[in-house]
Scaffold this active site. Structure first.
Site: not given
Lengths: 310, 310
Positions: A18-19, A210, A212, A243, A252
Site C-alpha cells: 500500500r504505502d 510507524h 520513517h 508520504c 518508511n
C-alpha cells in the site's frame, strides 16, 4: 539500560504494497501485487497493509484494490488491512471482506489539510460515519494518528494532542491505534516519552509505531519505542514508500532491516528473516529501481565470508 | 528507559578525510583536503582524523599525509589525529607534529591478516615499537580495537577478547581506546553489553565508539552506546568511507545525521549542526558522487515548510 527493557516478543506489519506502491512512478500490475502479498503472507508478518480503498483518481496506483483483495490467498493468522478514507471506501472494504481498515488523520492541521483536504474535525466526522457502517461487523478498525511526532508545516505536536486524537478514536470504538511519524521527524527521546505516555493513558489498547527513516533515525526510534514497551511496528519491504505529500519525506523504515535488528537483539518477531530477504531481493525488479534496504545488500550480520587465501 | 540514561554531553570525531577519502576511487586533491579539514575545524568537532601515515603504495589516496598536516590551520581545542600502521609511520607523524596517533588491530585474526597482513601478535609487537618511539613525547596514542563487534570471517568476537586487546593497549601506555564495528556487525544489545563491560573494566579510560551503518543499525547502535555511557563517537561527514578490505562493508555512520539525532535528544555535542551541514552539502562536489547522509537532503527535523495554499 535499554536492552533490559526490551520486550521478548513483538509483531511486525508490512505496508509496502500500500504505502510503497502507492507512490511508485509506475503502476505495479495487479498480479505482481497479489504474488508479493502471497509471498509476504508466508513470512510470519502479523499484518499486511495490502491496499487503499481510495478514489482511483486520487491514487491511480491502487485502483485495483478490490481485485487485489479478491486475488490473494489469505493465510490464517495474518491480518489483511486496507486503508480507507471515507464511508464509500469502507463499504468497498467491507465488500472485499478485509480483516481491518485503517483510518488516518494527521494531527498537524496543516498536514491534514494538505494530505486529506479536510480539517481534523472533518476527518473525525468522516470517521464517525465509518464507525457507524462498521458497527456489528467483524471488521476491525485501526486509527492512525499521523504526524504524531511532528508536522512538517506546524512543527512538533504537543503530547496532549496525540492523546486527544487517540481518545477521539477510541471513543468512537476503534480497536487499535498507530502513532505515525509521517515525515520522519521523530527522535528517540520523544518516541520513548510519547510511547510511555500512551501506554500509561491507554494500557489495554494495542499500539503500533510507524516510523520513517527520513533523517536516518528510523531504527533508533524503533529501538526506543520497543524499550518503552511498544509491541507492534510498521515497516515497508525494502524501505519503499513514504508520504508523497510531505516535502522532503523519503522512506518508511525497511521491514527486513528492522527484523534483522530485533532478531540480533534477541527479540522474537515471528518473522522468518531469510524468507523475507528472499522476497525483498525480488522487489527492485518489481518496481524497476533500487530500494533503500541495506541488509538485502550486505547480508545478515551472521553471514560470514570465506577467509582470504594467505 | 533509554533516555534517562543518556549522557548530557558527548564528543563527536570526524574520520571522513582519512577513512572516507582513503577509499574514494579518485584522489582528492591536497588543497581540497586542507580546505575541508579547516572548515571542519570550525564546527565544534572534538577530533578530526586527517590522514594516515601509511605507505603511499598501500593507500595512494593518502600519499599527501605530510602536506595535509602541514597545510591545515590548527584550531585550539581540536585534536588532529593520524592513523599510523608502524614505526616508520609514527616517525612521519611525529615529524608532522600530529596531536594523536591511532593504532589499529582487528581482534578477528582473519580480518587482521587480510587487512594488516599480520597476526594479532605481530600487530601488538609493532605497537610496542611505536610506543617506544612515542615515550616522553606529547603525542597521544589511541588504540583501536577493530572488528570488536564481529569479524566478517571469524564471526562475533567474545567479550574477553575485546577486553584482552584493550588491556594489551593500555599496558603499553596507550591513552585511549576505540571500539570499532569495522564491518557493521554490531547490534544495540551487544553495544550496550560491550560498552558497559568496558566501562566497568576500565572506568578511567577514554572510550570512543566507531560504528558503520552497513546494516542500517548505525544510529541505533550509537544510541545504545550513549545509553551505556559512551561519551565519544566517531562518524564520517556525509557517511562516506568504510573498510575497503571488508566484503560488503559500506559506510561509516554519518556525522551530521549523528549530531542531528543527539541534538534532537537534548545531548550536547558541542557541534554547530548548521555549520556542519553546510560543509556536508559541499562534499558530493568534492568526491564527485552522491553520499549517504540523509539530513543533508531532508533538512533538520525542526526545519518547517510553508503551509500549502488552501
Amino acid at each position: 539500560m535499554i536492552t533490559a527493557n526490551l520486550p521478548q516478543r513483538i509483531q511486525i506489519n508490512d505496508v509496502a504494497v500500500r504505502d510503497g506502491f502507492q507512490s511508485e512512478p509506475a503502476f505495479v500490475p495487479t498480479e505482481e501485487k497479489i504474488k508479493l502479498i502471497d509471498r509476504l503472507s508466508c513470512t510470519g508478518l502479523a499484518k499486511i497493509e495490502v491496499t487503499s480503498f481510495v478514489s482511483p483518481k486520487a491514487i491511480p496506483n491502487l485502483r485495483d484494490a478490490a481485485e487485489v483483495m479478491q486475488g490473494i490467498t489469505r493465510v490464517p493468522g495474518v491480518t489483511y488491512v486496507a486503508l480507507v478514507p471515507n464511508e464509500r471506501g469502507c463499504e468497498r472494504a467491507q465488500a472485499a471482506a478485509v480483516d481491518e481498515i485503517n483510518l488516518v488523520m494527521s494531527i498537524g492541521e496543516s498536514h491534514n489539510l494538505a494530505n486529506m483536504r479536510m480539517t481534523c474535525e472533518q476527518s473525525l466526522e468522516q470517521f464517525r460515519g465509518v464507525m457507524k457502517l462498521v458497527r456489528g461487523s467483524a471488521m476491525r478498525v485501526n486509527g492512525t494518528v499521523a504526524t504524531a511526532f511532528g508536522c512538517p508545516f506546524d512543527g512538533e505536536q504537543p503530547l496532549y494532542r496525540v492523546l486527544w486524537a487517540a481518545e477521539q478514536y477510541l471513543g468512537m470504538g476503534m480497536h487499535s491505534i498507530t502513532l505515525a511519524d509521517t515525515t520522519g521527524m521523530a527522535h528517540p527521546r520523544q518516541v520513548e516519552q510519547v510511547t510511555r505516555a500512551f501506554r500509561n493513558a491507554f494500557p489495554d489498547v494495542p499500539l503500533t509505531l510507524h516510523f520513517h527513516n527520513t533523517r536516518g533515525m528510523g531504527l533508533a526510534n524503533a529501538l526506543a519505542g520497543a524499550a518503552a514497551g511498544a509491541l507492534s511496528f510498521d515497516a515497508s519491504l525494502g524501505g519503499i514508500g513514504g508520504c508523497p505529500f510531505a516535502p522532503g519525506a523519503t522512506g518508511n523504515i525497511c521491514t527486513e532491516d528492522l527484523v534483522h535488528m530485533f532478531d540480533a537483539c534477541g527479540i522474537a518477531t515471528g518473522v522468518d528473516l531469510d524468507a523475507l530477504l528472499t522476497v525483498a531481493r525480488d522487489l527492485p525488479a518489481i518496481v524497476g529501481h533500487e530500494v533503500p534496504g541495506q541488509v538485502m545488500r550486505s547480508g545478515k550480520r551472521t553471514e560470514l565470508y570465506a577467509r582470504p587465501a594467505a
